[in-house]
Design a protein around this motif. Structure first.
Motif, PDB file in Angstrom:
ATOM      1  N   ARG B  92      38.357  47.728  39.184  1.00 38.59           N
ATOM      2  CA  ARG B  92      38.537  48.196  37.809  1.00 38.59           C
ATOM      3  C   ARG B  92      39.681  47.467  37.103  1.00 38.59           C
ATOM      4  O   ARG B  92      39.629  47.269  35.892  1.00 38.59           O
ATOM      5  CB  ARG B  92      38.775  49.710  37.812  1.00 38.59           C
ATOM      6  N   THR B  93      40.722  47.099  37.860  1.00 34.94           N
ATOM      7  CA  THR B  93      41.813  46.351  37.233  1.00 34.94           C
ATOM      8  C   THR B  93      41.292  45.004  36.726  1.00 34.94           C
ATOM      9  O   THR B  93      41.603  44.587  35.603  1.00 34.94           O
ATOM     10  CB  THR B  93      42.980  46.144  38.217  1.00 34.94           C
ATOM     11  N   ALA B  94      40.479  44.339  37.541  1.00 35.01           N
ATOM     12  CA  ALA B  94      39.871  43.074  37.095  1.00 35.01           C
ATOM     13  C   ALA B  94      38.993  43.317  35.868  1.00 35.01           C
ATOM     14  O   ALA B  94      39.021  42.547  34.904  1.00 35.01           O
ATOM     15  CB  ALA B  94      39.072  42.438  38.227  1.00 35.01           C
ATOM     16  N   GLU B  95      38.211  44.412  35.891  1.00 36.04           N
ATOM     17  CA  GLU B  95      37.312  44.699  34.764  1.00 36.04           C
ATOM     18  C   GLU B  95      38.083  45.003  33.477  1.00 36.04           C
ATOM     19  O   GLU B  95      37.742  44.497  32.410  1.00 36.04           O
ATOM     20  CB  GLU B  95      36.393  45.888  35.113  1.00 36.04           C
ATOM     21  N   VAL B  96      39.127  45.825  33.592  1.00 37.99           N
ATOM     22  CA  VAL B  96      39.917  46.177  32.401  1.00 37.99           C
ATOM     23  C   VAL B  96      40.614  44.925  31.862  1.00 37.99           C
ATOM     24  O   VAL B  96      40.669  44.696  30.652  1.00 37.99           O
ATOM     25  CB  VAL B  96      40.931  47.296  32.722  1.00 37.99           C
ATOM     26  N   LEU B  97      41.120  44.089  32.781  1.00 43.76           N
ATOM     27  CA  LEU B  97      41.756  42.838  32.351  1.00 43.76           C
ATOM     28  C   LEU B  97      40.783  42.000  31.520  1.00 43.76           C
ATOM     29  O   LEU B  97      41.154  41.462  30.472  1.00 43.76           O
ATOM     30  CB  LEU B  97      42.226  42.076  33.591  1.00 43.76           C
ATOM     31  N   ASP B 179      31.024  40.707  35.748  1.00 36.60           N
ATOM     32  CA  ASP B 179      30.621  41.403  36.974  1.00 36.60           C
ATOM     33  C   ASP B 179      30.784  40.504  38.188  1.00 36.60           C
ATOM     34  O   ASP B 179      31.239  40.941  39.247  1.00 36.60           O
ATOM     35  CB  ASP B 179      29.136  41.798  36.915  1.00 36.60           C
ATOM     36  N   GLU B 180      30.377  39.243  38.010  1.00 31.16           N
ATOM     37  CA  GLU B 180      30.461  38.277  39.103  1.00 31.16           C
ATOM     38  C   GLU B 180      31.927  38.048  39.498  1.00 31.16           C
ATOM     39  O   GLU B 180      32.275  37.949  40.681  1.00 31.16           O
ATOM     40  CB  GLU B 180      29.836  36.964  38.607  1.00 31.16           C
ATOM     41  N   VAL B 181      32.788  37.976  38.483  1.00 26.54           N
ATOM     42  CA  VAL B 181      34.218  37.759  38.738  1.00 26.54           C
ATOM     43  C   VAL B 181      34.797  38.971  39.485  1.00 26.54           C
ATOM     44  O   VAL B 181      35.506  38.813  40.486  1.00 26.54           O
ATOM     45  CB  VAL B 181      34.987  37.505  37.424  1.00 26.54           C
ATOM     46  N   ALA B 182      34.476  40.181  39.002  1.00 24.97           N
ATOM     47  CA  ALA B 182      35.012  41.385  39.639  1.00 24.97           C
ATOM     48  C   ALA B 182      34.524  41.502  41.088  1.00 24.97           C
ATOM     49  O   ALA B 182      35.294  41.843  41.993  1.00 24.97           O
ATOM     50  CB  ALA B 182      34.637  42.628  38.835  1.00 24.97           C
ATOM     51  N   ASP B 183      33.235  41.176  41.304  1.00 20.21           N
ATOM     52  CA  ASP B 183      32.708  41.171  42.684  1.00 20.21           C
ATOM     53  C   ASP B 183      33.467  40.194  43.565  1.00 20.21           C
ATOM     54  O   ASP B 183      33.793  40.489  44.718  1.00 20.21           O
ATOM     55  CB  ASP B 183      31.228  40.725  42.691  1.00 20.21           C
ATOM     56  N   ALA B 184      33.700  38.991  43.028  1.00 16.82           N
ATOM     57  CA  ALA B 184      34.378  37.949  43.811  1.00 16.82           C
ATOM     58  C   ALA B 184      35.805  38.363  44.165  1.00 16.82           C
ATOM     59  O   ALA B 184      36.278  38.123  45.279  1.00 16.82           O
ATOM     60  CB  ALA B 184      34.380  36.622  43.038  1.00 16.82           C
ATOM     61  N   VAL B 185      36.481  39.002  43.220  1.00 22.03           N
ATOM     62  CA  VAL B 185      37.851  39.475  43.470  1.00 22.03           C
ATOM     63  C   VAL B 185      37.850  40.485  44.614  1.00 22.03           C
ATOM     64  O   VAL B 185      38.645  40.385  45.558  1.00 22.03           O
ATOM     65  CB  VAL B 185      38.452  40.120  42.195  1.00 22.03           C
ATOM     66  N   VAL B 186      36.945  41.457  44.532  1.00 18.95           N
ATOM     67  CA  VAL B 186      36.907  42.505  45.555  1.00 18.95           C
ATOM     68  C   VAL B 186      36.544  41.904  46.910  1.00 18.95           C
ATOM     69  O   VAL B 186      37.171  42.210  47.930  1.00 18.95           O
ATOM     70  CB  VAL B 186      35.903  43.613  45.159  1.00 18.95           C
TER      71      VAL B 186
END
Lengths: 196, 196
Positions: B92-97, B179-186
């Motif tokens: 969620r932090t990546a998504e909010v960013l 979405d792809e970025v947030a997945d990759a971060v996690v």
């Protein structure tokens, strides 16, 4: 206001002063007057060492780039499985960043208003590109989780490594040890946080 | 030189313009004159909306902080095993960013010369601290590789997430999907690069 110091600078020691000023004021915001004041010698003494502030920037950036590209020529970065080479490059990039902290900090902050800055950005992209190729090779070998795009994974990997410049300060009480930081970077990047 | 626009700004739309100028010129380097020029309305029209540039900064930073602290109140951040809560907060932090990109970018760049900037830095530290506590709890539960110091691991984790502001641009051809970025971060943070 201060008495001018006798000019006992070597190119390296003058560079160290200039880099601190560039980081503090930004390269664009730094005048020869600022450099003269910080070094405690006259502008003409500075011109005795270098042609101007852009040469100081080029020397500083070169020092960072020499450190980084030197990693790619180390035997551990050239021989063996790609995943092991990638791990070596990751560890060493963190180490070089900490060993050459102000120089790498400056490299990461240049934004491309002069020829020297554009050259620096181009060389930085080249380094990232070479690491990205290594990552692709490791994925092709079946040694990585392959469902993350190589370019994206490389960006996140460098994002993690480069963020060290924001808080790492060598020496001093309670300072992080460089070895501990490099270990943590490698572990987080390669094994992840979660116990499996 | 340009004709003044009729002032049809809402607080939100004026804020969006101000944040772009703050990011481009730096908060310190931005004058009311700069804001007036970018918005295409007179300074007195701006003062009709806000008391001055520090209020604009406070509103912008509040928007970023509301997004980030909101995450910590989501049910998935409050209930269940700490490692799952930590994973949720990371995603969620990546998504909010990415959703609040200019506002979070500004938050990450403030350096503390005014009361508002110092308040922003303090709140940012608080957020990091709460995530660090979650990480400690997950380690205590035996769900994390525990040999990395929680403070150091949190710094590297945020280093990776925050670096997204350097290159992520929403929309446009060839743009990365959030979405792809947030997945990759996690995935990178929790599972690591290496196939095990």
């Amino acid at each position: 206001m201060t008495m001018a110091k006798r000019d006992t600078y070597t190119p390296e020691s003058l560079l160290a002063v200039a880099v601190e000023v560039f980081i503090e004021r930004g390269y664009d915001g730094t005048s020869m007057e600022d450099l003269s004041r910080a070094a405690g010698i006259s502008k003409s003494s500075i011109y005795h060492h270098v042609r101007g502030k852009e040469e100081l920037l080029r020397l500083a950036i070169s020092r960072a780039l020499d450190g980084l590209f030197g990693i790619l020529r180390e035997p551990e970065a050239c021989e063996g499985r790609a995943v092991e080479r990638l791990e070596h490059v990751t560890r060493r990039t963190a180490e070089v960043l900490m060993a050459e902290l102000p120089y790498v900090t400056l490299l990461l902050r240049v934004r491309g208003n002069t020829d020297t800055e554009r050259w620096a950005m181009g060389r930085r992209r080249e380094f990232d590109q070479q690491v990205s190729e290594l990552l692709k090779q490791a994925a092709a070998d079946g040694d990585l989780r392959v469902d993350t795009d190589a370019r994206l994974a490389t960006r996140l990997l460098f994002g993690m490594i480069n963020s060290i410049v924001e808080w790492y300060r060598p020496g001093g009480a309670g300072a992080d040890h460089g070895d501990e930081v490099a270990d943590a970077v490698v572990r987080l990047a390669f094994e992840g946080l979660r116990r499996t």
